[in-house]
Design a protein around this motif. Sequence first.
Motif, PDB file in Angstrom:
ATOM      1  N   GLU A 304       0.843  -1.205   0.000  1.00  0.00           N
ATOM      2  CA  GLU A 304       0.000   0.000   0.000  1.00  0.00           C
ATOM      3  C   GLU A 304       0.873   1.248   0.000  1.00  0.00           C
ATOM      4  O   GLU A 304       0.589   2.225  -0.677  1.00  0.00           O
ATOM      5  CB  GLU A 304      -0.919  -0.001   1.222  1.00  0.00           C
ATOM      6  N   MET A 305       1.960   1.171   0.790  1.00  0.00           N
ATOM      7  CA  MET A 305       2.873   2.308   0.878  1.00  0.00           C
ATOM      8  C   MET A 305       3.556   2.563  -0.465  1.00  0.00           C
ATOM      9  O   MET A 305       3.812   3.697  -0.841  1.00  0.00           O
ATOM     10  CB  MET A 305       3.913   2.045   1.957  1.00  0.00           C
ATOM     11  N   GLU A 306       3.815   1.463  -1.177  1.00  0.00           N
ATOM     12  CA  GLU A 306       4.442   1.600  -2.493  1.00  0.00           C
ATOM     13  C   GLU A 306       3.443   2.078  -3.539  1.00  0.00           C
ATOM     14  O   GLU A 306       3.822   2.385  -4.666  1.00  0.00           O
ATOM     15  CB  GLU A 306       5.016   0.255  -2.940  1.00  0.00           C
ATOM     16  N   GLY A 307       2.159   2.085  -3.160  1.00  0.00           N
ATOM     17  CA  GLY A 307       1.133   2.554  -4.096  1.00  0.00           C
ATOM     18  C   GLY A 307       0.641   1.480  -5.043  1.00  0.00           C
ATOM     19  O   GLY A 307       0.048   1.760  -6.078  1.00  0.00           O
ATOM     20  N   VAL A 308       0.894   0.201  -4.697  1.00  0.00           N
ATOM     21  CA  VAL A 308       0.422  -0.909  -5.541  1.00  0.00           C
ATOM     22  C   VAL A 308      -1.062  -1.127  -5.253  1.00  0.00           C
ATOM     23  O   VAL A 308      -1.459  -1.287  -4.111  1.00  0.00           O
ATOM     24  CB  VAL A 308       1.219  -2.206  -5.242  1.00  0.00           C
TER      25      VAL A 308
ATOM     26  N   SER B 123       9.952   0.059  -2.413  1.00  0.00           N
ATOM     27  CA  SER B 123      10.143   1.126  -3.389  1.00  0.00           C
ATOM     28  C   SER B 123       9.301   2.324  -2.982  1.00  0.00           C
ATOM     29  O   SER B 123       8.174   2.169  -2.524  1.00  0.00           O
ATOM     30  CB  SER B 123       9.723   0.636  -4.767  1.00  0.00           C
ATOM     31  N   LEU B 124       9.868   3.512  -3.137  1.00  0.00           N
ATOM     32  CA  LEU B 124       9.136   4.720  -2.751  1.00  0.00           C
ATOM     33  C   LEU B 124       8.495   5.416  -3.951  1.00  0.00           C
ATOM     34  O   LEU B 124       7.876   6.453  -3.794  1.00  0.00           O
ATOM     35  CB  LEU B 124      10.085   5.706  -2.064  1.00  0.00           C
ATOM     36  N   GLY B 126       5.896   4.792  -5.606  1.00  0.00           N
ATOM     37  CA  GLY B 126       4.443   4.894  -5.532  1.00  0.00           C
ATOM     38  C   GLY B 126       3.974   6.086  -4.724  1.00  0.00           C
ATOM     39  O   GLY B 126       2.839   6.528  -4.886  1.00  0.00           O
ATOM     40  N   LEU B 127       4.853   6.599  -3.845  1.00  0.00           N
ATOM     41  CA  LEU B 127       4.464   7.736  -3.010  1.00  0.00           C
ATOM     42  C   LEU B 127       4.278   8.994  -3.848  1.00  0.00           C
ATOM     43  O   LEU B 127       3.505   9.867  -3.508  1.00  0.00           O
ATOM     44  CB  LEU B 127       5.528   7.996  -1.943  1.00  0.00           C
ATOM     45  N   LYS B 131       0.067   6.411 -10.585  1.00  0.00           N
ATOM     46  CA  LYS B 131      -0.020   5.152 -11.302  1.00  0.00           C
ATOM     47  C   LYS B 131       0.503   4.033 -10.413  1.00  0.00           C
ATOM     48  O   LYS B 131       1.534   4.177  -9.762  1.00  0.00           O
ATOM     49  CB  LYS B 131       0.804   5.245 -12.579  1.00  0.00           C
TER      50      LYS B 131
END
Lengths: 325, 247
Positions: A304-308, B123-124, B126-127, B131
Amino acid sequence: MEEELFEQRTDLSQLKASVEAIREALGKVIIGQHEMIDLLIAGILADGHILIEGVPGVAKTLAAMLLARSIDAGFSRIQFTPDLMPSDVLGTPVFNPREGSFEFKKGPVFGNVILVDEINRAPAKTQSALFEVMEERQATIDGHTYRMEEPFIVLATQNPVEHEGTYRLPEAQLDRFLFKIQVGYPTLEEETAILSRQHQLKTDDKLHEVRPLLTGDQVVAYRNQVRKLFVEEKLLEFTAKIIHGTRNNNSLYLGASPRAALAVVNSAKAIAAMNGRDFVTPEDIIRVVPPVLRHRVIPTPDKEMEGVSSDEILKQIIHQIEIPR
Amino acid sequence: MKTINIRLPILLLMTLFFSLWGKEAISASVKKDSTAVSLRTFNQGELNKYRSNAEFNYEEGGEDVSLSWWDQFWNRVWTWIRRWFGNIEKPGLSHSPGYWKYIFLTLIAGVLIYILIKSKGLSLSGLFSRKSPSIEVPYTEFSEDIHGISFDEEMGKAVEARDFRLAVRLLYLRSLKHLSEAGKIKWVPGKTNSEYVRELRHTEQRRIFSVLTREFEYIWYGNFPVDNRMFDRIRNAFADFDKGGYK
């Protein structure tokens, strides 16, 4: 060519014609959003409740209202607010002084198509009022059980961006929604078409452009047809593998439930019926996996933190499983 | 106007009188101090004793042993920073702003968090991106490789057993294998039939293979019955595709 070779075992012509008519009617008002419209119809055919999520102004509520309008059945709209009480949804016993007894006054949930607008604005107490109604199609109040009329469809909307004054829906309730449809922004062409149509029509009364196209009885009959469609044994195994994959995945904290597996198969049948087929293909299953599972699985905190997103993980799980052929 | 002219000199006279009277009164009250003054000097021994006591040593530069190791650390850090950046005020004291200390603490905390995240292999990206990044899921369920199937042998067995459904499946898999070998499609067991159809660039080839795919789906997934006559027709259609389909 294949129509000559294979004669359909189930007559789906009427169902297909009704689906086309609804698509056309909704398409006259809503530009684009074809996936949302198709999934809304599929959800109704699969006998499920639908959660529509999207930023404000992408025609969530309008789509739900138009769909409800296209079905000639009892329609109720409940605007969820932080101060809404369970009795405001279910109903409450009212004292009748003439009879000297309490009479149950049914709440707005006693309808056929229920539009719950901004469902995440009501607290857990009020959300829980929907648990029994959505799953068992009945409400127990003061020891009396009241059955819901068929068809019974809950169409709920929520806004994912705004968090002020909202409550996260409990997992148990999310699991009761067959689909979570994510509505995105229209494309540039669609946006232009929206502006052009609005400019030409010079009216906001879009709702009256859609007339009832289906009766409640027709919906029930179509659902029975959909339920009987054929699913190859290998495709059931394929579905089970996907569900199992969500439970044994390092990227997911919570996997899908057996109810989710059933939902995938039922929805795939609805998609097959909408395409005039009386059997399910792997593509039908793959198409419904994201809307059926995205709200039922939870990515691990690090993902979630990685935005997946859940969709991305589900996509990867599907791609790692061999298509049965 | 006349009255004003009279009052003004009277007021001036009164002011003069009272000021002189008050002065006389003060000078009368002060007494002359007749006490004898003796000059005293500092005891040099006592001074040296105090000087040798570290608690009375306020000179900067020397390490103050009475400070905690944390304060000593920050003293050293600030001495070093002042040496590099010039006149940054020393933080922590009541008279100087301590925001520099917090900026450096934040930087250090940031570096520590970054090291922690990197050590966990996260990995950062996504912050800062809407996307969703793609991920590798360590989960595979592949069992069949079309390149390892002996199609002629298997099809012979299926036809002999009058299992035409299986025979159609083998025909379809063989076509996929040929398309893959001809470089028309990229064989991946997780791809759907439609994906393979879309991969074909030649329009006519795509149209024919699309029809064959639908026939296969009706028979294999739809469990539609296949008799000998129908199987022959389908086999011929696949044979025609095989003849010209892979160029």
